[in-house]
Design a protein around this motif. Structure first.
Motif, PDB file in Angstrom:
ATOM      1  N   LEU A   1       3.329 -15.741  -9.105  1.00 32.61           N
ATOM      2  CA  LEU A   1       2.463 -14.710  -8.552  1.00 32.61           C
ATOM      3  C   LEU A   1       3.242 -13.407  -8.430  1.00 32.61           C
ATOM      4  CD1 LEU A   1       0.838 -16.660  -5.543  1.00 32.61           C
ATOM      5  CD2 LEU A   1      -0.128 -16.376  -7.844  1.00 32.61           C
ATOM      6  N   VAL A   2       2.505 -12.294  -8.435  1.00 28.42           N
ATOM      7  CA  VAL A   2       3.086 -10.975  -8.169  1.00 28.42           C
ATOM      8  C   VAL A   2       2.258 -10.330  -7.073  1.00 28.42           C
ATOM      9  CG1 VAL A   2       3.527  -8.658  -9.065  1.00 28.42           C
ATOM     10  CG2 VAL A   2       4.016 -10.657 -10.492  1.00 28.42           C
ATOM     11  N   VAL A   3       2.947  -9.787  -6.058  1.00 30.24           N
ATOM     12  CA  VAL A   3       2.263  -9.113  -4.954  1.00 30.24           C
ATOM     13  C   VAL A   3       2.777  -7.680  -4.867  1.00 30.24           C
ATOM     14  CG1 VAL A   3       1.793  -9.078  -2.479  1.00 30.24           C
ATOM     15  CG2 VAL A   3       1.999 -11.274  -3.686  1.00 30.24           C
ATOM     16  N   GLY A   4       1.852  -6.735  -4.959  1.00 29.29           N
ATOM     17  CA  GLY A   4       2.206  -5.330  -4.823  1.00 29.29           C
ATOM     18  C   GLY A   4       2.176  -4.916  -3.365  1.00 29.29           C
ATOM     19  N   ALA A   5       3.337  -4.578  -2.836  1.00 28.43           N
ATOM     20  CA  ALA A   5       3.455  -4.066  -1.473  1.00 28.43           C
ATOM     21  C   ALA A   5       4.133  -2.707  -1.547  1.00 28.43           C
ATOM     22  CB  ALA A   5       4.264  -5.031  -0.604  1.00 28.43           C
ATOM     23  N   ASP A   6       3.770  -1.952  -2.563  1.00 25.42           N
ATOM     24  CA  ASP A   6       4.482  -0.712  -2.894  1.00 25.42           C
ATOM     25  C   ASP A   6       3.717   0.549  -2.524  1.00 25.42           C
ATOM     26  OD1 ASP A   6       2.787  -1.669  -4.914  1.00 25.42           O
ATOM     27  OD2 ASP A   6       3.928  -0.785  -6.539  1.00 25.42           O
ATOM     28  N   GLY A   7       2.913   0.469  -1.473  1.00 25.28           N
ATOM     29  CA  GLY A   7       2.420   1.665  -0.829  1.00 25.28           C
ATOM     30  C   GLY A   7       1.223   2.335  -1.458  1.00 25.28           C
ATOM     31  N   LEU A   8       0.916   3.502  -0.904  1.00 26.12           N
ATOM     32  CA  LEU A   8      -0.259   4.270  -1.313  1.00 26.12           C
ATOM     33  C   LEU A   8      -0.279   4.537  -2.806  1.00 26.12           C
ATOM     34  CD1 LEU A   8      -2.750   6.035  -0.561  1.00 26.12           C
ATOM     35  CD2 LEU A   8      -1.137   7.914  -0.162  1.00 26.12           C
ATOM     36  N   HIS A   9       0.865   4.885  -3.364  1.00 22.03           N
ATOM     37  CA  HIS A   9       0.946   5.211  -4.794  1.00 22.03           C
ATOM     38  C   HIS A   9       1.466   4.010  -5.587  1.00 22.03           C
ATOM     39  CE1 HIS A   9       0.164   9.220  -3.350  1.00 22.03           C
ATOM     40  NE2 HIS A   9       1.289   9.216  -2.647  1.00 22.03           N
ATOM     41  N   SER A  10       0.871   2.864  -5.354  1.00 19.14           N
ATOM     42  CA  SER A  10       1.336   1.591  -5.889  1.00 19.14           C
ATOM     43  C   SER A  10       1.358   1.553  -7.418  1.00 19.14           C
ATOM     44  CB  SER A  10       0.422   0.474  -5.366  1.00 19.14           C
ATOM     45  OG  SER A  10       0.667  -0.743  -6.042  1.00 19.14           O
ATOM     46  N   LEU A  11       2.522   1.213  -7.956  1.00 11.22           N
ATOM     47  CA  LEU A  11       2.640   1.025  -9.394  1.00 11.22           C
ATOM     48  C   LEU A  11       1.992  -0.291  -9.818  1.00 11.22           C
ATOM     49  CD1 LEU A  11       3.686   1.969 -12.115  1.00 11.22           C
ATOM     50  CD2 LEU A  11       5.923   0.978 -11.548  1.00 11.22           C
ATOM     51  N   VAL A  12       2.111  -1.334  -8.980  1.00 11.53           N
ATOM     52  CA  VAL A  12       1.462  -2.610  -9.294  1.00 11.53           C
ATOM     53  C   VAL A  12      -0.053  -2.424  -9.396  1.00 11.53           C
ATOM     54  CG1 VAL A  12       0.977  -4.939  -8.442  1.00 11.53           C
ATOM     55  CG2 VAL A  12       3.277  -3.993  -8.238  1.00 11.53           C
ATOM     56  N   ARG A  13      -0.619  -1.644  -8.490  1.00  9.24           N
ATOM     57  CA  ARG A  13      -2.062  -1.398  -8.552  1.00  9.24           C
ATOM     58  C   ARG A  13      -2.437  -0.648  -9.835  1.00  9.24           C
ATOM     59  NH1 ARG A  13      -2.791   1.653  -4.128  1.00  9.24           N
ATOM     60  NH2 ARG A  13      -2.749   3.547  -5.377  1.00  9.24           N
ATOM     61  N   SER A  14      -1.642   0.324 -10.207  1.00  8.44           N
ATOM     62  CA  SER A  14      -1.922   1.080 -11.435  1.00  8.44           C
ATOM     63  C   SER A  14      -1.843   0.192 -12.667  1.00  8.44           C
ATOM     64  CB  SER A  14      -0.942   2.249 -11.561  1.00  8.44           C
ATOM     65  OG  SER A  14      -1.128   3.192 -10.523  1.00  8.44           O
TER      66      SER A  14
END
Length: 393
Positions: A149-162
């Motif tokens: 699994l990968v979890v994005g906890a990288d904030g407002l400007h999340s690279l994982v979300r992008s």
């Protein structure tokens, strides 16, 4: 499972703590070369504080945090025009409330990992390929690796979300307010354990005295243009251009700004995602559902989301689809309520006109009346989130 967590702020290390307790193998990757310092002070309470208590962090948070004796609004000449005792209101809703620097909260959570979680600083993800059975992750600098699994906890400007969900503008609601914060050593005047604010149309300045003769300043101001990112000189110039005529101590503060030990600036935005997960990739904290800096509970929500996700994975016995669905189902309505409430706070932090400035100051003074304080703020201090039992206990 082997789980990659992107981001070593608040949510990421909290998730790693609880995953490790339940037998998973978390790995943290953080773009910054070390734990971030600076930022701003946060009011930390509610279910987030309960998570911290379950991690054994409460004594440290109380030791390193602050309990301000007065919230004071001043005129341009420095005359007190409104004030109230925040402890009288806060203590009426039990313990578990502290004002603390966000970086100090992050460091406390990090130390709770006791060095037992693999962490890579100075790197981040470059691509994510979810084939249904695992996620192949390519990094900006390190060799590719596979994770369950990968979890994005990288904030407002999340690279994982992008990478996994789409570009930021598709999900961002910009509230039209920019926030900046920095700290200076040896600044005068200094009011111990007093949060001093000066508010004008379109902008608010906050000054709070910290330990070791340090003073933190926070600015919130309406700004319709682009807020510079990763450009310190441009950010500080924006502050000068926007706030040079605010009055009070602001010209002196801006003059001393170049010697600030830390500096933070970002726009106040919210993230509105229909789903906090996709396949084997999930988001937590501001990456999933930022309530904005105006909401005042982003750090607490980040810890709650991390905790609830870890609980859901434990209860689902490795079924990530069921766990991701349960995690979002438990928290989404509460988070959306807090996001909606934050929108109305813009007039308090950056009033649009003189009438809103006057109304804000009157309301501040009325906080000394228990009934009015309860109606105005008390409801927000009653956190509706009920935490599941601690996983692995």
């Amino acid at each position: 499972m082997k789980i990659l967590i992107v981001g070593a702020g608040i949510a990421g290390p909290t998730l790693a703590y609880w995953l490790r307790r339940t037998g998973h193998e978390p790995v943290i990757v953080e773009r910054a070369p070390r734990l971030r310092r600076g930022g701003y002070a946060v009011d930390f309470w509610g279910s987030g504080f309960q998570v911290a208590e379950r991690m054994g962090l409460a004594p440290r948070l109380h030791e390193e945090g602050y309990r301000f004796l007065e919230a004071r609004e001043v005129s341009g000449s420095g005359r007190r025009i409104a004030h109230f005792d925040p402890l009288r209101l806060i203590d009426g809703y039990g313990g578990g409330y502290v004002t603390i620097l966000r970086s100090d909260l992050s460091a406390a959570i990090w130390d709770a990992l006791q060095g037992e979680v693999e962490t890579v600083f100075g790197d981040t993800v470059r691509s994510l390929h979810d084939d249904g059975d695992r996620v192949l992750v390519e990094f900006a600098h390190g060799s590719p690796r596979e994770f369950d699994l990968v979890v994005g906890a990288d904030g407002l400007h999340s690279l994982v979300r992008s990478l996994g969900f789409g570009p930021e503008p598709e999900f961002e609601r910009d509230l039209g307010i920019t926030v900046a914060a920095f700290d200076l050593e040896g600044y005068r005047p200094r009011d111990e354990l007093v949060a001093v604010t000066h508010t004008v149309v379109g902008a608010l300045t906050l000054r709070i005295g910290l330990r070791d003769d340090s003073t933190m300043f926070c600015f919130m101001f309406r700004h319709e243009g682009e807020t510079p990112q990763d450009d310190l000189m441009a950010q500080q110039q924006l502050l000068r251009d926007r706030l040079r005529d605010v009055g009070w101590e602001v010209p002196t503060i801006l003059e001393q700004m170049p010697r600030a030990r830390t500096f933070f600036m970002d726009r106040a935005s919210q993230i509105l995602l229909p789903s906090w997960s996709r396949g084997r990739i999930a988001l937590i904290g501001d990456a999933a559902a930022a309530p904005s800096l105006l909401a005042g509970q982003g750090s607490a929500l980040a810890m709650v989301e991390a905790y609830v996700l870890a609980c859901a994975l434990h209860e689902a016995d490795g079924d990530h689809r069921a766990a991701f669905a349960a995690y979002q189902s438990r928290l989404q309505s509460v988070v959306r309520t807090k996001q909606d409430a934050a929108i109305g706070m813009g007039s308090a932090f950056a009033p649009r006109n003189r009438a809103q400035v006057l109304l804000r100051n009157v309301a501040l003074g009325l906080m000394n009346v228990p009934l009015i304080a309860n109606l105005a703020i008390g409801r927000s201090l009653r956190d509706p989130i009920v935490l599941p039992p601690a996983p692995g206990s």
